[in-house]
Design a protein around this motif. Structure first.
Motif, PDB file in Angstrom:
ATOM      1  N   CYS A   1     -47.508 107.296  -5.031  1.00 15.83           N
ATOM      2  CA  CYS A   1     -47.065 108.198  -3.945  1.00 15.83           C
ATOM      3  C   CYS A   1     -45.442 108.267  -3.765  1.00 15.83           C
ATOM      4  O   CYS A   1     -44.859 107.094  -3.757  1.00 15.83           O
ATOM      5  CB  CYS A   1     -47.551 108.032  -2.585  1.00 15.83           C
ATOM      6  SG  CYS A   1     -47.287 108.830  -1.042  1.00 15.83           S
ATOM      7  N   LEU A   2     -44.967 109.413  -3.627  1.00 15.60           N
ATOM      8  CA  LEU A   2     -43.309 109.316  -3.476  1.00 15.60           C
ATOM      9  C   LEU A   2     -42.828 109.341  -2.095  1.00 15.60           C
ATOM     10  O   LEU A   2     -41.722 109.417  -2.102  1.00 15.60           O
ATOM     11  CB  LEU A   2     -42.811 110.784  -4.137  1.00 15.60           C
ATOM     12  CG  LEU A   2     -43.387 110.979  -5.578  1.00 15.60           C
ATOM     13  CD1 LEU A   2     -42.869 112.151  -5.922  1.00 15.60           C
ATOM     14  CD2 LEU A   2     -42.876 110.008  -6.612  1.00 15.60           C
ATOM     15  N   GLN A   3     -43.802 109.248  -1.193  1.00 15.73           N
ATOM     16  CA  GLN A   3     -43.479 109.302   0.370  1.00 15.73           C
ATOM     17  C   GLN A   3     -42.412 110.284   0.420  1.00 15.73           C
ATOM     18  O   GLN A   3     -41.430 110.210   1.134  1.00 15.73           O
ATOM     19  CB  GLN A   3     -42.736 107.840   0.740  1.00 15.73           C
ATOM     20  CG  GLN A   3     -43.938 106.715   0.446  1.00 15.73           C
ATOM     21  CD  GLN A   3     -44.833 106.937   1.459  1.00 15.73           C
ATOM     22  OE1 GLN A   3     -44.715 107.103   2.791  1.00 15.73           O
ATOM     23  NE2 GLN A   3     -46.211 106.543   1.175  1.00 15.73           N
ATOM     24  N   CYS A   4     -42.738 111.489   0.157  1.00 14.23           N
ATOM     25  CA  CYS A   4     -41.890 112.758   0.458  1.00 14.23           C
ATOM     26  C   CYS A   4     -41.681 112.945   1.733  1.00 14.23           C
ATOM     27  O   CYS A   4     -42.456 113.019   2.787  1.00 14.23           O
ATOM     28  CB  CYS A   4     -42.828 114.197  -0.051  1.00 14.23           C
ATOM     29  SG  CYS A   4     -43.290 113.899  -1.656  1.00 14.23           S
TER      30      CYS A   4
ATOM     31  N   PRO B   1     -45.656 117.407   2.034  1.00 15.03           N
ATOM     32  CA  PRO B   1     -46.258 118.974   1.779  1.00 15.03           C
ATOM     33  C   PRO B   1     -47.776 118.676   2.009  1.00 15.03           C
ATOM     34  O   PRO B   1     -48.720 119.352   2.250  1.00 15.03           O
ATOM     35  CB  PRO B   1     -45.907 119.200   0.341  1.00 15.03           C
ATOM     36  CG  PRO B   1     -45.303 118.249  -0.239  1.00 15.03           C
ATOM     37  CD  PRO B   1     -44.724 117.246   0.943  1.00 15.03           C
ATOM     38  N   CYS B   2     -48.508 117.591   1.234  1.00 15.05           N
ATOM     39  CA  CYS B   2     -49.853 116.925   1.524  1.00 15.05           C
ATOM     40  C   CYS B   2     -50.333 117.125   2.926  1.00 15.05           C
ATOM     41  O   CYS B   2     -51.159 117.746   3.367  1.00 15.05           O
ATOM     42  CB  CYS B   2     -49.924 115.489   0.791  1.00 15.05           C
ATOM     43  SG  CYS B   2     -48.922 114.451   1.472  1.00 15.05           S
TER      44      CYS B   2
ATOM     45  N   ILE C   1     -50.963 111.655   5.550  1.00 21.59           N
ATOM     46  CA  ILE C   1     -51.514 111.099   4.306  1.00 21.59           C
ATOM     47  C   ILE C   1     -50.307 110.077   3.764  1.00 21.59           C
ATOM     48  O   ILE C   1     -50.595 109.025   3.274  1.00 21.59           O
ATOM     49  CB  ILE C   1     -51.536 112.192   3.192  1.00 21.59           C
ATOM     50  CG1 ILE C   1     -52.738 113.056   3.848  1.00 21.59           C
ATOM     51  CG2 ILE C   1     -51.865 111.822   1.972  1.00 21.59           C
ATOM     52  CD1 ILE C   1     -53.025 114.349   3.134  1.00 21.59           C
ATOM     53  N   PRO C   2     -48.893 110.516   3.805  1.00 17.71           N
ATOM     54  CA  PRO C   2     -47.919 109.250   3.296  1.00 17.71           C
ATOM     55  C   PRO C   2     -48.046 108.028   4.025  1.00 17.71           C
ATOM     56  O   PRO C   2     -48.199 106.767   3.512  1.00 17.71           O
ATOM     57  CB  PRO C   2     -46.509 109.986   3.554  1.00 17.71           C
ATOM     58  CG  PRO C   2     -46.941 111.515   3.954  1.00 17.71           C
ATOM     59  CD  PRO C   2     -48.357 111.595   4.466  1.00 17.71           C
TER      60      PRO C   2
ATOM     61  N   LEU D   1     -51.354 106.329   2.659  1.00 19.50           N
ATOM     62  CA  LEU D   1     -51.042 105.764   1.367  1.00 19.50           C
ATOM     63  C   LEU D   1     -50.264 104.438   1.416  1.00 19.50           C
ATOM     64  O   LEU D   1     -50.380 103.665   0.453  1.00 19.50           O
ATOM     65  CB  LEU D   1     -50.432 107.030   0.571  1.00 19.50           C
ATOM     66  CG  LEU D   1     -51.384 108.227   0.449  1.00 19.50           C
ATOM     67  CD1 LEU D   1     -50.862 108.972  -0.825  1.00 19.50           C
ATOM     68  CD2 LEU D   1     -52.812 107.825   0.172  1.00 19.50           C
TER      69      LEU D   1
ATOM     70  N   CYS E   1     -49.806 118.456  -3.220  1.00 19.87           N
ATOM     71  CA  CYS E   1     -48.882 117.255  -3.536  1.00 19.87           C
ATOM     72  C   CYS E   1     -47.728 117.763  -4.448  1.00 19.87           C
ATOM     73  O   CYS E   1     -47.855 118.276  -5.476  1.00 19.87           O
ATOM     74  CB  CYS E   1     -49.738 116.340  -4.257  1.00 19.87           C
ATOM     75  SG  CYS E   1     -49.156 114.763  -4.805  1.00 19.87           S
ATOM     76  N   THR E   2     -46.542 116.951  -4.160  1.00 21.20           N
ATOM     77  CA  THR E   2     -45.535 117.239  -5.131  1.00 21.20           C
ATOM     78  C   THR E   2     -45.668 116.949  -6.550  1.00 21.20           C
ATOM     79  O   THR E   2     -45.239 117.638  -7.398  1.00 21.20           O
ATOM     80  CB  THR E   2     -44.268 116.058  -4.835  1.00 21.20           C
ATOM     81  OG1 THR E   2     -44.081 116.360  -3.255  1.00 21.20           O
ATOM     82  CG2 THR E   2     -42.869 116.651  -5.447  1.00 21.20           C
ATOM     83  N   LEU E   3     -46.702 115.820  -6.716  1.00 25.40           N
ATOM     84  CA  LEU E   3     -46.879 115.576  -8.012  1.00 25.40           C
ATOM     85  C   LEU E   3     -47.856 116.395  -8.889  1.00 25.40           C
ATOM     86  O   LEU E   3     -48.009 116.442 -10.102  1.00 25.40           O
ATOM     87  CB  LEU E   3     -47.544 114.145  -8.147  1.00 25.40           C
ATOM     88  CG  LEU E   3     -46.383 113.065  -7.961  1.00 25.40           C
ATOM     89  CD1 LEU E   3     -46.934 111.591  -7.465  1.00 25.40           C
ATOM     90  CD2 LEU E   3     -45.329 112.809  -8.897  1.00 25.40           C
TER      91      LEU E   3
ATOM     92  N   ILE F   1     -51.483 112.999  -6.534  1.00 25.57           N
ATOM     93  CA  ILE F   1     -52.259 111.762  -6.000  1.00 25.57           C
ATOM     94  C   ILE F   1     -53.558 112.247  -5.710  1.00 25.57           C
ATOM     95  O   ILE F   1     -53.868 113.321  -5.008  1.00 25.57           O
ATOM     96  CB  ILE F   1     -51.591 111.373  -4.600  1.00 25.57           C
ATOM     97  CG1 ILE F   1     -49.981 110.720  -5.077  1.00 25.57           C
ATOM     98  CG2 ILE F   1     -52.418 109.970  -4.147  1.00 25.57           C
ATOM     99  CD1 ILE F   1     -49.539 109.705  -5.888  1.00 25.57           C
TER     100      ILE F   1
ATOM    101  N   THR G   1     -55.500 112.138  -3.193  1.00 18.04           N
ATOM    102  CA  THR G   1     -55.438 112.049  -1.736  1.00 18.04           C
ATOM    103  C   THR G   1     -57.058 112.001  -1.253  1.00 18.04           C
ATOM    104  O   THR G   1     -57.148 111.110  -0.351  1.00 18.04           O
ATOM    105  CB  THR G   1     -54.597 113.073  -1.061  1.00 18.04           C
ATOM    106  OG1 THR G   1     -55.036 114.489  -1.774  1.00 18.04           O
ATOM    107  CG2 THR G   1     -53.350 112.701  -1.178  1.00 18.04           C
TER     108      THR G   1
HETATM  109 FE1  SF4 Z   1     -47.275 111.405  -1.410  1.00 18.10          FE
HETATM  110 FE2  SF4 Z   1     -47.979 113.742  -2.911  1.00 18.10          FE
HETATM  111 FE3  SF4 Z   1     -47.861 113.578  -0.161  1.00 18.10          FE
HETATM  112 FE4  SF4 Z   1     -45.552 113.227  -1.579  1.00 18.10          FE
HETATM  113  S1  SF4 Z   1     -47.070 115.121  -1.522  1.00 18.10           S
HETATM  114  S2  SF4 Z   1     -46.380 112.088   0.107  1.00 18.10           S
HETATM  115  S3  SF4 Z   1     -46.317 112.368  -3.571  1.00 18.10           S
HETATM  116  S4  SF4 Z   1     -49.215 112.362  -1.491  1.00 18.10           S
END
Ligand code: SF4
Length: 470
Positions: free
Chosen positions: A54-57, A61-62, A72-73, A76, A114-116, A123, A125
């Protein structure tokens, strides 16, 4: 709640390179032989590894995509640190049923946000949420909150499905006495009777119901409001009434032969097909057709594929694959498990044998016309292009409606299209009758679980304010 896991320094570039560790799926040939869940639960190590991507954005956006606003961040971060039970508490702060959302929410919410996801490796999630909530329940148990002093106010909840369970929990937590009326033998509604066991095992639903009973919610099962107790009696006996009866009526296309033995509604098929010991009168196959292109149709296909004696399962949909509304992942699972799809075909007639059992179905070939101003491609019949195929079981998965029978027994209640209940605003759930509220599918039409429990929680807040003033 204090976050025990310090915010780690994130090397985002390194994390982006990490391979995904999505929850594993049982091989199609093994899973199609039984009704066990198809997803293999995470181990602690696997979950920590996946959460460590997880990028801890900052904008999360999740979380923004989650109708329940799950943090969620933060969850995680805790899973990554091995703090699984605190992670479950993060989910439970905003969701009354994370172990269920983690199983049946579609990937189109948090995972696709998710950004990824842009790199093709979001992720996982949902499965991390289910893992954290399951771990808490199976190890230290889900704690019951300390309840405030009883308010003396009593609430009747009609329907013990997702919306009814959510309202029951929130109002009990606020000190009100809640009695939930359920027409089926067990609480759970759609969760117990509509979602196949291979997606959501019944032990998870039963555990939630037991937890609610221990909290103080009283369930009156096998009780139909309007028949065993009248709607007016509930209004007289309780300080408020909540209606969360969902959309229990299957849409009927009105095709000749629909009454033949072997033609099932999706509701009946899913209920009977998912019973651990189906009764002998439930005869299915060997050839099965499922009509429709939504998530329910896919659930019916996958249920049929697991039933003994079934050899051939085909979905008939009047539009093409591109227009099919079912979520992509479940569609993919159905293909893997052996379902076939016949596009641009609309049923016109079911044929029976001398004993009144279905033996064949006729379909009309369709083509898509030019899109209208809404951008939709409507299917139109191709003249004289019909075909007839032998079939033993047809499942009508063409959508749901509200409960017309319930509405007839509550004639003062204002309703709208498709027998749904009219409310002043979905966020308040106020019907035209004082002290009567509604939320969930019975207001919005068939919808996903997370938005349903989000709005039901909001409505519970409005009901609490109403009860406090009463
Ligand atoms: Fe983590 Fe994805 Fe949420 Fe970013 S968007 S905080 S990578 S789960």
């Amino acid at each position: 709640m204090a976050d025990k896991a310090p915010k780690p320094k994130i090397d985002r570039k390194a994390r982006v390179q990490k391979p995904p560790h999505h929850a594993r799926i049982r091989p199609p040939r093994a899973r199609v032989r039984d009704f066990e869940e198809v997803v293999i639960p995470y181990t602690r190590e696997e979950a920590m590894l996946e959460a460590s991507r997880c990028l801890q954005c900052a904008a999360a956006p999740c979380q923004a995509a989650c109708p329940l606003d799950n943090d969620i961040p933060r969850a995680l971060r805790l899973i990554e640190a091995g703090e699984i039970v605190p992670a479950a508490a993060v989910y439970r702060a905003t969701s009354v049923m994370p172990e269920i959302c983690g199983r049946i929410c579609p990937q189109t919410l948090c995972m696709e946000a998710c950004t990824l996801h842009r790199m093709g490796k979001p992720i996982d999630t949902r499965r991390l949420e289910a893992f954290a909530a399951d771990t808490q329940r199976e190890t230290v148990r889900v704690p019951h909150p300390t309840l405030p002093a009883p308010t003396g106010k009593r609430v009747a909840v009609v329907g013990a499905g997702p919306a009814g369970l959510t309202v029951s929990e929130h109002l009990t937590r606020r000190g009100h006495t809640v009695v939930a009326y359920e027409k089926r033998p067990h609480p759970g509604g759609l969760l117990r009777y509509g979602i196949p066991r291979f997606k959501l095992n019944r032990e998870v639903v039963a555990a939630k119901v037991t937890w609610l009973e221990q909290l103080g919610v009283k369930f009156r099962c096998n009780t139909t409001v309007g028949r065993d107790v009248t709607f007016d009696e509930l209004r007289e006996q309780y300080d408020a009434v909540f209606i969360g009866i969902g959309t229990p009526q299957d849409f009927s296309p009105g095709i000749e032969g629909e009454e033949l033995a072997g033609v099932y509604t999706a509701t009946e098929f899913l209920v009977r097909g998912n019973e651990p010991d189906p009764d002998p009168s439930f005869k299915v196959g060997p050839r099965v057709h499922v009509l429709g292109g939504g998530d329910t149709a896919i659930d019916c296909l996958r249920t049929a594929l697991r039933l003994p004696g079934v050899t051939d399962v085909t979905c008939y949909y009047r539009r093409s694959e591109a227009e099919m509304p079912a979520h992509e992942q479940d569609y993919h699972y159905a293909l893997e498990e052996g379902a076939r799809f016949e596009w641009l075909a609309c049923p016109t007639h079911f044929w029976g044998d001398d004993a009144g059992r279905l033996r064949a179905a006729t379909y009309q070939r369709m083509e898509l016309c030019e899109p209208d101003e809404s951008g939709r491609f409507w299917p139109v019949p191709i003249p004289e292009a019909t075909f007839t195929v032998e079939v033993n079981t047809v499942v009508l998965a063409l959508g749901y409606r509200g409960d017309a029978a319930f509405n007839r027994r509550a004639p003062e209640l204002e309703t709208k299209w498709h027998h749904l209940i009219k409310v002043d605003d979905e966020a308040t759930g106020r019907t035209n009758l004082p002290g009567v509220f509604a939320a969930g599918d019975v207001v919005r039409g068939a919808d996903l679980l997370a938005p349903t429990i989000a709005t039901a929680a909001q409505v519970a807040g409005v009901m609490d304010a109403y009860l406090q003033k009463k």
